[in-house]
Design a protein around this motif. Structure first.
Motif, PDB file in Angstrom:
ATOM      1  N   ILE A 290      47.802  43.011  43.224  1.00 11.15           N
ATOM      2  CA  ILE A 290      47.667  43.914  42.354  1.00 11.15           C
ATOM      3  C   ILE A 290      46.468  44.000  41.213  1.00 11.15           C
ATOM      4  O   ILE A 290      45.681  44.836  41.341  1.00 11.15           O
ATOM      5  CB  ILE A 290      48.919  44.202  41.551  1.00 11.15           C
ATOM      6  CG1 ILE A 290      50.213  44.672  42.307  1.00 11.15           C
ATOM      7  CG2 ILE A 290      48.928  44.979  40.377  1.00 11.15           C
ATOM      8  CD1 ILE A 290      51.600  44.485  41.816  1.00 11.15           C
ATOM      9  N   PRO A 291      46.180  42.636  41.080  1.00 12.60           N
ATOM     10  CA  PRO A 291      45.010  42.526  40.280  1.00 12.60           C
ATOM     11  C   PRO A 291      43.565  42.989  41.066  1.00 12.60           C
ATOM     12  O   PRO A 291      42.823  43.503  40.568  1.00 12.60           O
ATOM     13  CB  PRO A 291      45.062  41.054  39.697  1.00 12.60           C
ATOM     14  CG  PRO A 291      46.445  40.784  39.819  1.00 12.60           C
ATOM     15  CD  PRO A 291      46.962  41.617  40.742  1.00 12.60           C
ATOM     16  N   PHE A 292      43.697  42.626  42.194  1.00 13.66           N
ATOM     17  CA  PHE A 292      42.486  43.233  43.214  1.00 13.66           C
ATOM     18  C   PHE A 292      42.423  44.404  43.335  1.00 13.66           C
ATOM     19  O   PHE A 292      41.222  45.139  43.252  1.00 13.66           O
ATOM     20  CB  PHE A 292      42.672  42.398  44.665  1.00 13.66           C
ATOM     21  CG  PHE A 292      41.764  42.884  45.540  1.00 13.66           C
ATOM     22  CD1 PHE A 292      40.347  42.380  45.300  1.00 13.66           C
ATOM     23  CD2 PHE A 292      42.128  43.759  46.354  1.00 13.66           C
ATOM     24  CE1 PHE A 292      39.455  42.497  46.368  1.00 13.66           C
ATOM     25  CE2 PHE A 292      41.134  44.028  47.342  1.00 13.66           C
ATOM     26  CZ  PHE A 292      39.584  43.671  47.288  1.00 13.66           C
ATOM     27  N   LEU A 293      43.494  45.204  43.536  1.00 15.91           N
ATOM     28  CA  LEU A 293      43.427  46.735  43.827  1.00 15.91           C
ATOM     29  C   LEU A 293      43.138  47.239  42.239  1.00 15.91           C
ATOM     30  O   LEU A 293      42.376  48.292  42.275  1.00 15.91           O
ATOM     31  CB  LEU A 293      45.052  47.227  44.178  1.00 15.91           C
ATOM     32  CG  LEU A 293      45.221  46.599  45.707  1.00 15.91           C
ATOM     33  CD1 LEU A 293      46.450  46.856  46.060  1.00 15.91           C
ATOM     34  CD2 LEU A 293      44.239  47.569  46.465  1.00 15.91           C
ATOM     35  N   TYR A 294      43.669  46.800  41.205  1.00 14.04           N
ATOM     36  CA  TYR A 294      43.054  47.550  40.015  1.00 14.04           C
ATOM     37  C   TYR A 294      41.497  47.140  39.525  1.00 14.04           C
ATOM     38  O   TYR A 294      40.836  47.890  39.177  1.00 14.04           O
ATOM     39  CB  TYR A 294      44.159  46.957  38.956  1.00 14.04           C
ATOM     40  CG  TYR A 294      45.016  47.953  38.745  1.00 14.04           C
ATOM     41  CD1 TYR A 294      45.029  48.898  38.202  1.00 14.04           C
ATOM     42  CD2 TYR A 294      46.486  47.619  38.894  1.00 14.04           C
ATOM     43  CE1 TYR A 294      46.072  50.205  38.020  1.00 14.04           C
ATOM     44  CE2 TYR A 294      47.778  48.584  38.669  1.00 14.04           C
ATOM     45  CZ  TYR A 294      47.418  49.585  38.299  1.00 14.04           C
ATOM     46  OH  TYR A 294      48.507  50.490  38.122  1.00 14.04           O
ATOM     47  N   GLY A 295      41.140  45.785  40.130  1.00  8.47           N
ATOM     48  CA  GLY A 295      40.027  45.657  39.843  1.00  8.47           C
ATOM     49  C   GLY A 295      38.979  46.431  40.930  1.00  8.47           C
ATOM     50  O   GLY A 295      37.717  46.781  40.218  1.00  8.47           O
ATOM     51  N   VAL A 375      52.507  47.898  46.944  1.00  9.45           N
ATOM     52  CA  VAL A 375      52.576  49.182  47.709  1.00  9.45           C
ATOM     53  C   VAL A 375      51.987  50.476  46.871  1.00  9.45           C
ATOM     54  O   VAL A 375      51.238  51.291  47.239  1.00  9.45           O
ATOM     55  CB  VAL A 375      54.152  49.777  48.411  1.00  9.45           C
ATOM     56  CG1 VAL A 375      53.983  51.035  48.714  1.00  9.45           C
ATOM     57  CG2 VAL A 375      54.158  48.784  49.354  1.00  9.45           C
ATOM     58  N   ARG A 376      52.660  50.472  45.697  1.00  8.15           N
ATOM     59  CA  ARG A 376      52.465  51.668  44.615  1.00  8.15           C
ATOM     60  C   ARG A 376      50.974  51.592  44.363  1.00  8.15           C
ATOM     61  O   ARG A 376      50.094  52.485  44.205  1.00  8.15           O
ATOM     62  CB  ARG A 376      53.400  51.317  43.455  1.00  8.15           C
ATOM     63  CG  ARG A 376      53.019  52.467  42.419  1.00  8.15           C
ATOM     64  CD  ARG A 376      54.090  53.680  42.322  1.00  8.15           C
ATOM     65  NE  ARG A 376      54.000  54.408  41.052  1.00  8.15           N
ATOM     66  CZ  ARG A 376      53.991  55.567  41.042  1.00  8.15           C
ATOM     67  NH1 ARG A 376      53.966  56.283  42.238  1.00  8.15           N
ATOM     68  NH2 ARG A 376      54.042  56.458  39.625  1.00  8.15           N
ATOM     69  N   ALA A 377      50.101  50.424  44.259  1.00 10.04           N
ATOM     70  CA  ALA A 377      49.194  50.293  43.756  1.00 10.04           C
ATOM     71  C   ALA A 377      48.009  50.549  44.982  1.00 10.04           C
ATOM     72  O   ALA A 377      46.800  51.186  44.671  1.00 10.04           O
ATOM     73  CB  ALA A 377      48.591  48.651  43.317  1.00 10.04           C
ATOM     74  N   SER A 378      48.578  50.304  46.151  1.00 12.57           N
ATOM     75  CA  SER A 378      47.345  50.607  47.172  1.00 12.57           C
ATOM     76  C   SER A 378      47.423  52.229  47.392  1.00 12.57           C
ATOM     77  O   SER A 378      46.535  52.766  47.714  1.00 12.57           O
ATOM     78  CB  SER A 378      48.301  50.092  48.671  1.00 12.57           C
ATOM     79  OG  SER A 378      48.164  48.694  48.497  1.00 12.57           O
ATOM     80  N   CYS A 379      48.725  53.070  47.072  1.00 15.30           N
ATOM     81  CA  CYS A 379      48.854  54.322  47.067  1.00 15.30           C
ATOM     82  C   CYS A 379      47.929  54.900  46.064  1.00 15.30           C
ATOM     83  O   CYS A 379      47.125  55.817  46.296  1.00 15.30           O
ATOM     84  CB  CYS A 379      50.229  55.135  46.839  1.00 15.30           C
ATOM     85  SG  CYS A 379      51.340  54.224  48.067  1.00 15.30           S
ATOM     86  N   LEU A 380      47.991  54.262  44.927  1.00 13.50           N
ATOM     87  CA  LEU A 380      47.058  54.878  43.739  1.00 13.50           C
ATOM     88  C   LEU A 380      45.638  54.643  44.106  1.00 13.50           C
ATOM     89  O   LEU A 380      44.762  55.600  43.833  1.00 13.50           O
ATOM     90  CB  LEU A 380      47.235  53.808  42.508  1.00 13.50           C
ATOM     91  CG  LEU A 380      48.908  54.113  42.100  1.00 13.50           C
ATOM     92  CD1 LEU A 380      48.957  53.326  40.836  1.00 13.50           C
ATOM     93  CD2 LEU A 380      48.925  55.527  41.445  1.00 13.50           C
ATOM     94  N   LEU A 381      45.078  53.723  44.741  1.00 13.83           N
ATOM     95  CA  LEU A 381      43.890  53.496  45.188  1.00 13.83           C
ATOM     96  C   LEU A 381      43.463  54.842  45.978  1.00 13.83           C
ATOM     97  O   LEU A 381      42.431  55.160  45.806  1.00 13.83           O
ATOM     98  CB  LEU A 381      43.438  52.117  45.918  1.00 13.83           C
ATOM     99  CG  LEU A 381      42.335  52.130  46.475  1.00 13.83           C
ATOM    100  CD1 LEU A 381      40.970  51.814  45.588  1.00 13.83           C
ATOM    101  CD2 LEU A 381      42.021  50.594  47.340  1.00 13.83           C
TER     102      LEU A 381
END
Length: 462
Positions: A290-295, A375-381
């Motif tokens: 999650i930190p990586f995806l938000y990064g 999963v949610r973070a990947s979708c947001l990306l």
């Protein structure tokens, strides 16, 4: 060197000519180690072509045998591999009613004439020595064959006895994502008529986090693009997937995409065979997805790489995501993930400047305790980049069994009736109407209406 599988004699070449050819090839290709084999790969290909011609020899033999009064018939039956959820096409060669050989289908849009290691062993499903073909009962420490009537009678009587003496919730039923939709639906119906919600299957365990995370993002929890559409991607981010080992047929499509110029990013705590084929490998700490995806989203927003028109037209609530992403500054991401800021920036830049780009994951995301959020973070990306609903984009969420999606949609879930209807009174009345049974009769099968509308035990918790 010849590779010979242990199996039925019926599966081996039996003509005098084919036996002689095998001896000749064996002498030409003696046993060798891996390095020597690779050096002689040209000879190996030639041997493979020669061995494939045995099919023609077998047909000639069948024709000669027919003239001599023998009855030898060879048919090719096209089928689908049953090992995993990919759907590879296989041509089964059947001689006198016996499956003797198989070939991958070259015009299949899925496996493109290739087999993975498991698919190559598909024939053993029917001919394996450990295959169970009839009911067995343990009697005095040894299994004995019994008839189907006896098995059904004894099991039915035992289930009714358990229900009468210990109540319907004393029994747990295990389904399977190897079941087709009809079988999965039938098991949920059976469990409902028995009077319990104590049922589960592996599809719910591996798939539930994706169903929740993806469905909460755009309405339906499933992979958005097909395998062969990956060849249209200009960039691919693998995070939580080691496709080369877990989904080798999908890796075939990725390699075709690479030939078309696709940039491949692999994010994994371990350097995998998939990472070996990447343009950029990022070794994050386990659990820091999650930190990586938000990064990544931080750099996308900071550089104005988001698809502004797409977000304006199709996405609701993105301002909240932007606010959260900008709070994940490079120093915070570096501290959480253990990787330099430059690696995160490079991944974000590659995905943003090479669109359409796709994100791939499977159990590497879903099996975390926070799998739903990952999963949610990947979708947001993908929403930030405007990749959803586009060929070559989307989220490719790889599965492990034949019918993970369908079994979850209609099957034996402990917290829902088929179609994700839940367990409320209205849901039960709807499905009783579909099944053509009286709602009051079904309610009487349960210990109480409270238990009827309460989620059953899960296979991981008791």
């Amino acid at each position: 060197m010849l590779l010979t599988r242990k199996g039925d004699a019926s599966a081996r070449p039996s003509s005098r000519f084919s036996s002689g050819l095998a001896d000749t090839l064996a002498r030409a290709l003696p046993t060798m180690d891996r390095r020597a084999f690779l050096k002689r790969s040209g000879i190996g290909v030639g041997a493979g072509i020669a061995a494939s011609e045995l099919g023609l020899i077998r047909k000639a033999k069948a024709a000669i045998g027919a003239d001599a009064g023998e009855t030898s018939k060879i048919h090719v039956r096209r089928t689908v591999c049953t090992h995993c959820s990919v759907g590879c096409a296989v041509d089964a060669v059947v001689e006198n009613g016996v499956w003797v050989r198989q070939n991958p289908v070259f015009d299949s849009p899925i496996n493109l004439g290739a087999h993975c290691a498991k698919g190559a062993a598909l024939r053993e499903h029917g001919h394996g020595e450990y295959r169970l073909k009839y009911p067995m009962k343990l009697v005095n420490g040894k299994y004995q064959r019994i008839s189907w009537d006896q098995a059904l009678t004894e099991i039915s009587a035992k289930l009714l006895e358990v229900k009468k003496t210990a109540g319907p919730d004393s029994t747990f039923f295990v389904g399977s994502s190897k079941h087709n939709n009809e079988q999965a639906m039938l098991l949920r119906k059976f469990v409902s008529f028995y009077g319990t919600n104590n049922t589960d299957h592996q599809a719910r365990i591996c798939h539930s986090t994706t169903v929740a995370g993806v469905a909460n993002t755009w309405g339906y929890g499933a992979m958005t693009n097909s395998f062969n559409d990956m060849q249209n991607a200009k960039a691919a981010l693998y995070i939580g997937s080691n496709a080369a080992e877990a989904h080798p047929v999908s890796m075939l499509h990725l390699l075709h995409a690479k030939e078309n110029g696709c940039k491949v990013i692999v994010v994994d705590p371990r350097y995998t065979r998939t990472a070996a084929k990447s343009n950029q490998y990022i070794r994050i700490r386990s659990g820091s997805d999650i930190p990586f995806l938000y990064g990544m989203m931080y750099h996308i927003f900071k550089n104005g790489w988001e698809d502004k028109q797409y977000i304006h037209d199709r996405v609701y609530g993105m301002e909240k995501i932007r606010e959260e992403a900008l709070s994940w500054t490079p120093d915070r991401v570096e501290e959480a993930c253990g990787i330099p800021e430059a690696e995160v920036f490079q991944a974000a830049q590659t995905m943003a400047l090479n669109r359409p780009s796709t994100v791939v994951w499977c159990m590497g995301q879903t099996q975390h305790t926070i799998g739903n959020a990952i999963v949610r973070a990947s979708c947001l990306l993908q929403l930030v980049l405007g990749n959803i609903g586009k060929s070559g984009g989307g989220t490719n969420i790889f599965r492990g069994h034949d019918n993970v999606q369908g079994a979850t949609d209609v099957g034996p879930n402990p917290d829902s009736l088929p179609g994700y209807f839940g367990l409320a009174t209205g849901a039960w009345k709807h499905w009783c109407n579909v099944w053509g049974v009286d709602y009051e009769w079904v309610k009487k099968q349960f210990a109480s209406q409270v238990m009827m509308e309460k989620s059953g035990r899960l296979s991981r918790t008791n």
